[in-house]
Each structure stands twice: as C-alpha cells, then as structure tokens.
Scaffold this motif. Structure first.
Motif, PDB file in Angstrom:
ATOM      1  N   GLU A   1     -64.695  -9.210 111.275  1.00 13.73           N
ATOM      2  CA  GLU A   1     -64.933  -8.358 112.443  1.00 13.73           C
ATOM      3  C   GLU A   1     -64.747  -9.107 113.758  1.00 13.73           C
ATOM      4  OE1 GLU A   1     -65.495  -5.029 112.620  1.00 13.73           O
ATOM      5  OE2 GLU A   1     -65.139  -4.982 110.463  1.00 13.73           O
ATOM      6  N   THR A   2     -64.831 -10.441 113.727  1.00 17.02           N
ATOM      7  CA  THR A   2     -64.698 -11.214 114.966  1.00 17.02           C
ATOM      8  C   THR A   2     -63.243 -11.371 115.390  1.00 17.02           C
ATOM      9  OG1 THR A   2     -64.512 -13.370 113.877  1.00 17.02           O
ATOM     10  CG2 THR A   2     -66.744 -12.562 114.366  1.00 17.02           C
ATOM     11  N   ARG A   3     -62.320 -11.118 114.471  1.00 14.02           N
ATOM     12  CA  ARG A   3     -60.879 -11.269 114.716  1.00 14.02           C
ATOM     13  C   ARG A   3     -60.525 -12.701 115.143  1.00 14.02           C
ATOM     14  NH1 ARG A   3     -61.580  -7.199 112.366  1.00 14.02           N
ATOM     15  NH2 ARG A   3     -60.866  -5.138 112.923  1.00 14.02           N
ATOM     16  N   ASP A   4     -61.102 -13.646 114.436  1.00 14.73           N
ATOM     17  CA  ASP A   4     -60.844 -15.058 114.695  1.00 14.73           C
ATOM     18  C   ASP A   4     -59.407 -15.376 114.294  1.00 14.73           C
ATOM     19  OD1 ASP A   4     -60.738 -17.801 114.875  1.00 14.73           O
ATOM     20  OD2 ASP A   4     -62.391 -18.181 113.490  1.00 14.73           O
ATOM     21  N   LEU A   5     -58.531 -15.516 115.276  1.00 19.95           N
ATOM     22  CA  LEU A   5     -57.105 -15.730 115.016  1.00 19.95           C
ATOM     23  C   LEU A   5     -56.815 -17.027 114.272  1.00 19.95           C
ATOM     24  CD1 LEU A   5     -55.500 -14.441 118.319  1.00 19.95           C
ATOM     25  CD2 LEU A   5     -55.460 -13.353 116.072  1.00 19.95           C
ATOM     26  N   SER A   6     -57.723 -17.988 114.350  1.00 19.32           N
ATOM     27  CA  SER A   6     -57.461 -19.252 113.670  1.00 19.32           C
ATOM     28  C   SER A   6     -57.358 -19.053 112.159  1.00 19.32           C
ATOM     29  CB  SER A   6     -58.547 -20.284 114.002  1.00 19.32           C
ATOM     30  OG  SER A   6     -59.793 -19.888 113.466  1.00 19.32           O
ATOM     31  N   LYS A   7     -58.048 -18.040 111.622  1.00 16.33           N
ATOM     32  CA  LYS A   7     -57.965 -17.779 110.184  1.00 16.33           C
ATOM     33  C   LYS A   7     -56.585 -17.262 109.796  1.00 16.33           C
ATOM     34  CE  LYS A   7     -62.884 -16.994 109.637  1.00 16.33           C
ATOM     35  NZ  LYS A   7     -63.933 -16.028 109.335  1.00 16.33           N
ATOM     36  N   LEU A   8     -56.010 -16.397 110.613  1.00 20.08           N
ATOM     37  CA  LEU A   8     -54.658 -15.897 110.331  1.00 20.08           C
ATOM     38  C   LEU A   8     -53.633 -17.011 110.527  1.00 20.08           C
ATOM     39  CD1 LEU A   8     -53.051 -13.482 109.430  1.00 20.08           C
ATOM     40  CD2 LEU A   8     -52.884 -12.758 111.818  1.00 20.08           C
ATOM     41  N   ALA A   9     -53.823 -17.827 111.545  1.00 20.08           N
ATOM     42  CA  ALA A   9     -52.928 -18.970 111.761  1.00 20.08           C
ATOM     43  C   ALA A   9     -52.985 -19.921 110.566  1.00 20.08           C
ATOM     44  CB  ALA A   9     -53.303 -19.698 113.051  1.00 20.08           C
ATOM     45  N   ALA A  10     -54.177 -20.101 110.010  1.00 15.78           N
ATOM     46  CA  ALA A  10     -54.325 -20.979 108.845  1.00 15.78           C
ATOM     47  C   ALA A  10     -53.553 -20.430 107.646  1.00 15.78           C
ATOM     48  CB  ALA A  10     -55.803 -21.150 108.498  1.00 15.78           C
ATOM     49  N   ALA A  11     -53.520 -19.106 107.501  1.00 20.10           N
ATOM     50  CA  ALA A  11     -52.750 -18.503 106.403  1.00 20.10           C
ATOM     51  C   ALA A  11     -51.267 -18.794 106.577  1.00 20.10           C
ATOM     52  CB  ALA A  11     -52.993 -16.996 106.344  1.00 20.10           C
ATOM     53  N   PHE A  12     -50.770 -18.706 107.807  1.00 22.72           N
ATOM     54  CA  PHE A  12     -49.361 -19.010 108.073  1.00 22.72           C
ATOM     55  C   PHE A  12     -49.083 -20.490 107.798  1.00 22.72           C
ATOM     56  CE2 PHE A  12     -45.950 -20.402 110.903  1.00 22.72           C
ATOM     57  CZ  PHE A  12     -44.944 -19.566 110.468  1.00 22.72           C
ATOM     58  N   GLU A  13     -49.967 -21.368 108.242  1.00 30.60           N
ATOM     59  CA  GLU A  13     -49.784 -22.801 108.009  1.00 30.60           C
ATOM     60  C   GLU A  13     -49.804 -23.126 106.519  1.00 30.60           C
ATOM     61  OE1 GLU A  13     -52.812 -24.547 110.426  1.00 30.60           O
ATOM     62  OE2 GLU A  13     -51.791 -23.974 112.285  1.00 30.60           O
ATOM     63  N   ALA A  14     -50.657 -22.436 105.768  1.00 33.27           N
ATOM     64  CA  ALA A  14     -50.700 -22.643 104.316  1.00 33.27           C
ATOM     65  C   ALA A  14     -49.382 -22.223 103.680  1.00 33.27           C
ATOM     66  CB  ALA A  14     -51.861 -21.867 103.699  1.00 33.27           C
ATOM     67  N   PHE A  15     -48.803 -21.124 104.164  1.00 34.02           N
ATOM     68  CA  PHE A  15     -47.498 -20.702 103.650  1.00 34.02           C
ATOM     69  C   PHE A  15     -46.451 -21.764 103.951  1.00 34.02           C
ATOM     70  CE2 PHE A  15     -43.304 -19.029 104.318  1.00 34.02           C
ATOM     71  CZ  PHE A  15     -43.061 -18.458 103.082  1.00 34.02           C
ATOM     72  N   GLN A  16     -46.444 -22.291 105.166  1.00 30.47           N
ATOM     73  CA  GLN A  16     -45.459 -23.309 105.527  1.00 30.47           C
ATOM     74  C   GLN A  16     -45.606 -24.545 104.634  1.00 30.47           C
ATOM     75  OE1 GLN A  16     -43.031 -21.762 107.137  1.00 30.47           O
ATOM     76  NE2 GLN A  16     -42.908 -23.186 108.824  1.00 30.47           N
ATOM     77  N   ARG A  17     -46.856 -24.955 104.361  1.00 29.83           N
ATOM     78  CA  ARG A  17     -47.069 -26.114 103.470  1.00 29.83           C
ATOM     79  C   ARG A  17     -46.529 -25.830 102.076  1.00 29.83           C
ATOM     80  NH1 ARG A  17     -51.797 -26.285 106.261  1.00 29.83           N
ATOM     81  NH2 ARG A  17     -52.973 -25.236 104.617  1.00 29.83           N
ATOM     82  N   LYS A  18     -46.757 -24.618 101.590  1.00 22.31           N
ATOM     83  CA  LYS A  18     -46.243 -24.242 100.265  1.00 22.31           C
ATOM     84  C   LYS A  18     -44.719 -24.312 100.252  1.00 22.31           C
ATOM     85  CE  LYS A  18     -46.443 -20.521  96.888  1.00 22.31           C
ATOM     86  NZ  LYS A  18     -46.981 -19.206  96.558  1.00 22.31           N
ATOM     87  N   HIS A  19     -44.114 -23.855 101.335  1.00 24.85           N
ATOM     88  CA  HIS A  19     -42.661 -23.911 101.437  1.00 24.85           C
ATOM     89  C   HIS A  19     -42.176 -25.369 101.456  1.00 24.85           C
ATOM     90  CE1 HIS A  19     -38.592 -23.356 102.658  1.00 24.85           C
ATOM     91  NE2 HIS A  19     -38.815 -24.051 103.742  1.00 24.85           N
ATOM     92  N   GLU A  20     -42.877 -26.229 102.184  1.00 25.08           N
ATOM     93  CA  GLU A  20     -42.495 -27.642 102.226  1.00 25.08           C
ATOM     94  C   GLU A  20     -42.581 -28.280 100.840  1.00 25.08           C
ATOM     95  OE1 GLU A  20     -44.999 -29.350 105.226  1.00 25.08           O
ATOM     96  OE2 GLU A  20     -44.061 -28.161 106.808  1.00 25.08           O
ATOM     97  N   GLU A  21     -43.608 -27.904 100.079  1.00 22.11           N
ATOM     98  CA  GLU A  21     -43.739 -28.422  98.709  1.00 22.11           C
ATOM     99  C   GLU A  21     -42.564 -27.949  97.853  1.00 22.11           C
ATOM    100  OE1 GLU A  21     -47.555 -27.049  97.413  1.00 22.11           O
ATOM    101  OE2 GLU A  21     -48.623 -28.339  98.827  1.00 22.11           O
ATOM    102  N   ARG A  22     -42.176 -26.692  98.012  1.00 16.64           N
ATOM    103  CA  ARG A  22     -41.028 -26.141  97.271  1.00 16.64           C
ATOM    104  C   ARG A  22     -39.758 -26.914  97.633  1.00 16.64           C
ATOM    105  NH1 ARG A  22     -38.348 -20.282  98.523  1.00 16.64           N
ATOM    106  NH2 ARG A  22     -36.683 -20.405  97.023  1.00 16.64           N
ATOM    107  N   TYR A  23     -39.581 -27.194  98.904  1.00 10.51           N
ATOM    108  CA  TYR A  23     -38.414 -27.943  99.355  1.00 10.51           C
ATOM    109  C   TYR A  23     -38.396 -29.336  98.740  1.00 10.51           C
ATOM    110  CZ  TYR A  23     -34.959 -30.014 102.471  1.00 10.51           C
ATOM    111  OH  TYR A  23     -33.846 -30.641 102.969  1.00 10.51           O
ATOM    112  N   ASP A  24     -39.558 -29.992  98.773  1.00 11.02           N
ATOM    113  CA  ASP A  24     -39.633 -31.338  98.186  1.00 11.02           C
ATOM    114  C   ASP A  24     -39.306 -31.325  96.702  1.00 11.02           C
ATOM    115  OD1 ASP A  24     -40.249 -32.497 100.611  1.00 11.02           O
ATOM    116  OD2 ASP A  24     -42.408 -32.569 100.237  1.00 11.02           O
ATOM    117  N   GLU A  25     -39.800 -30.309  95.982  1.00 16.51           N
ATOM    118  CA  GLU A  25     -39.540 -30.214  94.540  1.00 16.51           C
ATOM    119  C   GLU A  25     -38.081 -29.884  94.246  1.00 16.51           C
ATOM    120  OE1 GLU A  25     -42.226 -27.222  93.167  1.00 16.51           O
ATOM    121  OE2 GLU A  25     -43.989 -28.475  93.493  1.00 16.51           O
ATOM    122  N   GLN A  26     -37.505 -28.954  94.987  1.00 16.91           N
ATOM    123  CA  GLN A  26     -36.176 -28.456  94.660  1.00 16.91           C
ATOM    124  C   GLN A  26     -35.042 -29.218  95.331  1.00 16.91           C
ATOM    125  OE1 GLN A  26     -35.858 -24.222  95.185  1.00 16.91           O
ATOM    126  NE2 GLN A  26     -37.678 -23.809  93.978  1.00 16.91           N
TER     127      GLN A  26
END
Length: 117
Positions: free
Chosen positions: A56-81
């Motif tokens: 309910e507080t609409r803390d944008l840092s939580k949504l930003a963290a979700a995007f950053e987590a996606f980017q990290r996952k993508h970086e791991e995929r890049y490193d593996e592939q």
C-alpha cells in the motif's frame, strides 16, 4: 519489443500493470534480444501486479529490486551460455597451440529496458 498487460482483482478493485520491454542483445542467436524482452515482459509485469497488490505504500524500491533481479538473472544466463563457451574455446586454443589467442572479446550485451505503469 514486447508488451505486457497484467491484471489482478482484489475485492472490488482491479489492479492493472502495463509494460513495454526492449531486449538488447546479439549474443547466442539472432533472437537473443527478443528472448530477453519476452522473459522480461512475463517476469516484471507479474512482479508489478504483485507489488501493487501487496504494498500500500507504493515503495518503488521494491519494484526496482525486481528489475535488478531480472537483470542479474540475465547476466547469469549470459555467463553460462556465452562467456563459458568463449573461455572453453580459448583454453582449447592455448592447449593446442601453446600460446594465448590475445585479449578476450565477448559479444556486446545490454539486457533490457523496461517501462511499467
């Protein structure tokens, strides 16, 4: 680019999250950038709806963290592939030829940009 719209109904309230996802990439295959945008559209739009529903507080840092987590996952995929294959090929070259092939260069990769409302 990929577009996503997610909805969730909570009582009499309907939550809508819409996003535009642009995948950047040439590595792996010709569809690498499109693949990144596709995964981002599914992952981040789902996270956005869940974030709106739960916070309910609409803390944008939580949504930003979700995007950053996606980017990290993508970086791991890049490193593996990509990175792992390049490093293996370089090691094989050294073993076969007895000298380094020179500086390592990897294909450019940018991940994704996303706009979610």
């Amino acid at each position: 680019d990929r577009f996503a719209v997610r909805t969730r109904t909570l009582g009499k309230k309907t939550i809508v999250a819409a996003g535009v996802f642009d995948g950047h990439g040439i590595a792996g295959s010709q569809s690498w950038g499109a693949d990144i945008a596709e995964v981002a559209s599914k992952t981040i739009s789902r996270e956005a709806v869940e974030w709106i529903a739960a916070d309910e507080t609409r803390d944008l840092s939580k949504l930003a963290a979700a995007f950053e987590a996606f980017q990290r996952k993508h970086e791991e995929r890049y490193d593996e592939q990509i990175t792992a294959r390049v490093d293996a090929a370089r090691r094989a070259f050294v073993e076969e030829n007895g000298f380094s092939p020179g500086p390592r260069a990897l294909p450019a990769e940018g991940g994704t940009t996303a706009t979610v409302v």
